[in-house]
Design a protein around this motif. Structure first.
Motif, mmCIF file in Angstrom:
data_model
loop_
_atom_site.group_PDB
_atom_site.id
_atom_site.type_symbol
_atom_site.label_atom_id
_atom_site.label_comp_id
_atom_site.label_asym_id
_atom_site.label_seq_id
_atom_site.Cartn_x
_atom_site.Cartn_y
_atom_site.Cartn_z
ATOM 1 N N ASN A 183 -7.656 -4.576 -8.521
ATOM 2 C CA ASN A 183 -8.198 -3.211 -7.232
ATOM 3 C C ASN A 183 -7.770 -2.439 -8.111
ATOM 4 N N SER A 222 -14.811 -4.909 -1.298
ATOM 5 C CA SER A 222 -14.232 -6.117 -0.833
ATOM 6 C C SER A 222 -14.135 -6.161 1.237
ATOM 7 N N VAL A 223 -14.563 -4.959 1.597
ATOM 8 C CA VAL A 223 -14.552 -4.533 3.059
ATOM 9 C C VAL A 223 -16.089 -5.436 3.652
ATOM 10 N N ALA A 251 -15.396 -8.725 3.333
ATOM 11 C CA ALA A 251 -14.529 -8.961 5.027
ATOM 12 C C ALA A 251 -15.475 -8.931 5.911
ATOM 13 N N TYR A 259 -11.786 -7.595 10.767
ATOM 14 C CA TYR A 259 -11.765 -7.950 9.313
ATOM 15 C C TYR A 259 -12.185 -6.744 8.800
ATOM 16 N N ARG A 309 -9.000 -4.641 8.373
ATOM 17 C CA ARG A 309 -7.598 -5.436 7.889
ATOM 18 C C ARG A 309 -8.177 -5.062 6.462
ATOM 19 N N ALA A 310 -9.149 -5.664 5.654
ATOM 20 C CA ALA A 310 -9.165 -5.450 4.489
ATOM 21 C C ALA A 310 -9.432 -4.110 4.272
ATOM 22 N N ASP A 363 -5.275 -2.963 3.255
ATOM 23 C CA ASP A 363 -5.229 -3.645 2.809
ATOM 24 C C ASP A 363 -5.487 -3.014 1.237
#
Lengths: 401, 401, 401, 401
Positions: free
Chosen positions: A5, D23-24, D27, D257, D260-261, D264
């Motif tokens: 990432n 990535s979001v 998710a 979700y 959360r991503a 992270d």
């Protein structure tokens, strides 16, 4: 899985696989479907018709094969030629080298015409070979339209002219992997017998579909071609085309929908506008390289590629180090120099669904990296040169006027 | 593009391509990446290690090839055999027939052992051939683990036993396309030399990756195998494995991430639990078929398949009509009968990422369709029989206890 | 994050949030956009026009508010009423109760008309109140079209008739959260003054958009309504509507594109066909419940809901245990009984983008669960009853004929 | 729907909504779920714990409300204050103006402290008001941490110091919409009583979640706060927190979700590194503006914003024209000047999941646009200035070292 990432978007400037447009990603974001339902043949039929447009052919027959460019090469060769056949093949960089390697392993008698890496196909040698071949022992000419390793574009119309001048019946097989949908390509006008590309290049899709297009003459050649083939055999496709079910084995449903979306984007922009956009991106990149005081690996202007530029670095710099730093510090992916030019060049891919500001971000990044590795670049110089040209040449976006 | 819209989810019960889990779709919803960045080799290395587990092998070497099952077949054959080699191959349905067709076109000397469609491989004939072959002219045994056209699963351990009994060195090549990740499969224990599957089957991915696994003996055989091969040549992969870059040509980044997610799901559920779930789905389907008063195309219980059931329809009904109505009225995709059993059967695929209530929805649909086409089914009968079994056998979901 | 993985699809049968169609998921799978670009107002304008169709209004003014149903309620009340205003509100289940709670906390003078849970709004009481209110102290009638907690649908045309009979000017405010886009709803014909729904219900979108539609009379009422409001104030929207920029604050770009896709699906199917499909799903569910020997919480047929069925369990069974087992063993989500009917019922939601085979899978699951918890159900009985009805009533899919 | 297609990525440089990381997006690419299943409370609990970290609080209580920043404002005010309460509020640009408008419409007695647009909050006036307010009539101080319209960041520690110096008990309510997750923000250390942000800003999510965090003192204030509130009432949340089900009404599963991503990603990068990255982006932008010979709307260095830069254009240029051309020719989205500074400035948003090469692409684009509209910029000058700084300051990407 995502252990590498980094903040923000990855700047993807390898000459393939290239950036996938959001609308194509959306189109592919779907469950599997039964490829024997009536939906898939209907879509396939329209795709086969539309895919001809990217080859600029009306008489060709396209095959959308679940494979990569390497498989597409194999399909082109094995369907039209027999082991032992003499073929003339131009070695001008790593990808033409790999194709030649394949040709040799497929047991053809390959007559290799080598040029310095950075030069185009040596057409004088071709001419002499054609002149000497009155008995037509040469069965095919194999040429890479755009050599991705060195950024060299060959002039296919000249190859056709030579064949015509000598009334030579050899097949003309063209690797259009890094050219089709980005560079001017005219299958029918140039008498190309087999042309091929891969989905992950200028079509801006994921890897996984090799698209091969065969002229009527190429289809005729399949009848006598003795190369062993099954997976890559066009005759299986033709059988299913005739039945209207189209697929001898399971296609990727997702890639079919993706291809539909990719073609829609290309046609909406207009194929000629797409080619002109690549011309702009190529010109801008070359102006930046010049402003940096660096050399293009491509030796002459006539061979300049509008899809990839291989930049020669000074001897005291390792091209691989530039690629490494791009990844490690700037979240940018550049292309390595390969084989003979390993370390000597790095490559900027500028093909596919890409716009000018994306390229300028890349060029700004390259400037910083050059400085990082000790090259005395004037920061901003390449961007300035590219911008000066682009500011005069970028058209308004038609959908937004 | 979406001109075949219908309310609700499509009920996908063809024996491949199968339903893709949402987490796998998510994992694949991504832009292309440079496959030469350090990220891809690291992921590939882990995938190659993990993929061995689905074959139950520790000594095998896997290859993840951008192709379909048909290509995987070709890869298995051309890497291990030479034209003219004698191979014993079992013809028990459409997919074994297609493989045999490939074997013949690849110029092997195919010794076809045919069974009635609906029966398994005739191992008595194999035994007699092995017994007679003291000079070891048979170079390979080719067998489809699970014949998708008829729903027949062969017992591979028996094949191994025969080879061992006769100390026969023939290679054992297995098509595991509709078995691996769903049926019990033990590459090492059963001495399988090449096993293969396709991504769109029990792995529940899109089409596009043929996974082939070679035993040490199969790898040894590549050294003398004279079949012409380039795209499918394992030696290119092995060269790049050694270099640590893994890919001789561009892989589908999306399928790699998808495979990672698919394996994670399988391992989380537990491969043995996955196999047991397929056993439940197979049993439930067969109980429904029995309750409907219909016959399973599979002739004996020992060959019952837990991934696909071919249901024999009465002579006055066209199996194709059932498939057509499923699509046109119930938004369900069933499998057609193929070739010899065309019209005589329809097929229910029950493999991949699928649960019991999905299957019961399918069975309820089949009942209505049977009634639609004039078969005097008692509505609810099949569901009742399946439910009675399932209600006793479905385990609690471990992550939710 | 995904620690509750289970094989196969989750069977989502809560009465909201409901299943999102794949084409809607695709439409929302996108980056943010500048909501001040010309693209968003153009799309918004078309959406506002199209959204009126789901309310069956031509004279209404819709507001698409970034909120939930609870916020939509607040918007309906505060824009049209003043603290202390007398309103008649029907208490028939948990969601009408929550709305009444909101009304009281917003300082209205709420005249609560309670019915037994399982019954519809008591219109006789309403009539007597209207008859007694010659001075028009009642400023609004608040009614939930479909009470999601008990599966009760009120007949709004009767409410309108009473208001007309008594020439009563009270506003008619309707919660259509679990009805609009699924049940027959006619804003203009029934003289509804404010109607509202939430995106996660029959529109089959994610949660996050409360859609409120105001009649001209409701808009007129805003001028004198003294309730304090800012975020929910329609006047801010109207100001931006006039300017043509549409949004007083940032909308969810993704939900706008999702709504576009959801409306396209609804219009393609045809709103009347959508309503008829829900009627089929409701009938099928009720036939299953009857076959199981269980009772519908809804007391009379005139109130039967086509979007949710609350099933009464015998006293020796805990409804919550059924919901728990559905989740833990069958990967199915059912609705709990709430408040007064907690434990006494479980609920099957059958709304949104859902088809008949999905429902039959659910019903088959419910049967197994009933057996799990000790109820002597005959497995298959409910599915049989539902199938017998559905097999006669499911139309062909228009796009596939 | 996609009628504004343009080649390549849109360059999104408005100060919100901002770019969503892949990535979001992944998710959030999911079906709805039952928010009453055990999965959602478990996830919510962890999110509430983690969300505190972005506020740098351990004692605060966060609320994740399905609304926008405007709703978050309303939530902050109505839960802690009563109509008629005197509040001091700073007017320094369009967003503080809108908040003040809300405060007035919510019937507070707003003591507006105005500064020139481009200046920060006038703390001298605040001091004099605090000094004069020995009877503590001031109930709250409302301040926008970062005024998005002018690119002005206020120093909250100074506000706290003044309150402490005068031992004044007023609540400190902070709009952190364009600061939190991008600028240094310390809820506990600075004694902030209510802080809030919106999902579509530095969190890099879609719009739709207003996150509000309340200090113990703010929670205490709710007990006496008489403002009418229901949808925004924290007490409903607290009730459900206690029950462990967390949600008084349906949340967006997808945003949960997604959050959360997003968290992270932020935690993996490290919140301090994120803030430092925004500092780099801010510095680089300001250096470019200076190199272009243009002025920052922000009057003093102490107020420079690292999330948005408002660039003052010469009188003969219309800032709106720059934004228009960015969209029409370069596929770039810039921010308009609003209200008092309409036409006088254009804005570059540089917040969220963004990296340096993306910014340099934007700056190169701005240069071309400036030339387009007749400003005599030296092309490359801004990029050069920014690059010179960035090349010295960009760290290696930790995950790639």
């Amino acid at each position: 899985m995502d252990y590498v990432n980094a903040p923000g978007r990855n700047h993807l400037f390898v000459p393939g696989p290239v950036n996938i447009p959001e609308s194509v990603l959306r189109a592919m974001n779907r469950n599997n479907e039964d490829y024997r339902s009536p939906a898939i043949p209907a879509m396939t039929k329209a795709l086969l018709e539309d895919v001809k447009k990217i080859f600029k052919t009306t008489s060709g027959t396209p095959f959308m094969i679940p494979t990569t460019g390497t498989g597409a090469w194999e399909s082109a060769l094995t369907n039209t030629l027999s082991p032992g056949d003499r073929i003339v093949s131009f070695l001008i960089g790593q990808f033409s080298l790999l194709w030649i390697d394949q040709q040799q392993r497929l047991k053809f008698n390959v007559d290799v015409v080598e040029s310095d890496w950075g030069c185009g196909a040596d057409l004088e040698v071709l001419e002499s070979k054609l002149a000497a071949d009155s008995s037509h022992t040469i069965k095919a000419i194999c040429i890479v339209h755009n050599e991705t390793a060195t950024g060299v574009t060959n002039d296919l119309s000249k190859v056709r002219k030579l064949l015509d001048d000598y009334r030579h019946p050899a097949l003309l097989l063209v690797d259009g992997v890094s050219s089709i949908c980005a560079l001017d390509f005219r299958m029918d006008e140039w008498g190309v017998d087999v042309a091929l590309t891969g989905s992950q290049k200028a079509l801006s899709l994921p890897t996984g579909m090799g698209i091969v297009c065969a002229s009527p003459k190429a289809l005729e050649a399949t009848k006598t071609a003795k190369s062993v083939r099954v997976f890559f055999d066009w005759s299986d496709y033709l059988k299913f085309y005739k039945m209207g079910t189209y697929w001898p084995y399971t296609p990727s449903i997702q890639l079919l929908y993706g291809l539909r979306a990719a073609l829609d984007l290309l046609f909406e922009e207009g194929l000629d506008n797409v080619i002109e956009r690549h011309n702009r991106l190529g010109n801008a990149t070359r102006l930046a390289v010049e402003a940096w005081g660096l050399k293009n690996c491509t030796q002459k202007e006539e061979w300049f590629s509008n899809t990839v530029t291989a930049v020669v670095v000074p001897p005291y710099i390792d091209g691989a180090e530039i690629v490494k730093r791009a990844w490690k510090r700037y979240n940018m992916s550049l292309g390595l120099g390969l084989n003979k030019v390993a370390g000597k060049v790095f490559r900027i891919g500028h093909l596919g669904n890409l716009n000018e500001l994306q390229l300028l971000g890349c060029l700004a990044g390259v400037e910083m990296i050059l400085k990082d590795v000790g090259y005395p670049v004037k920061l901003g110089s390449g961007v300035a040169a590219a911008s000066a040209y682009l500011q005069n040449n970028i058209p308004l976006i038609p959908s937004r006027i």
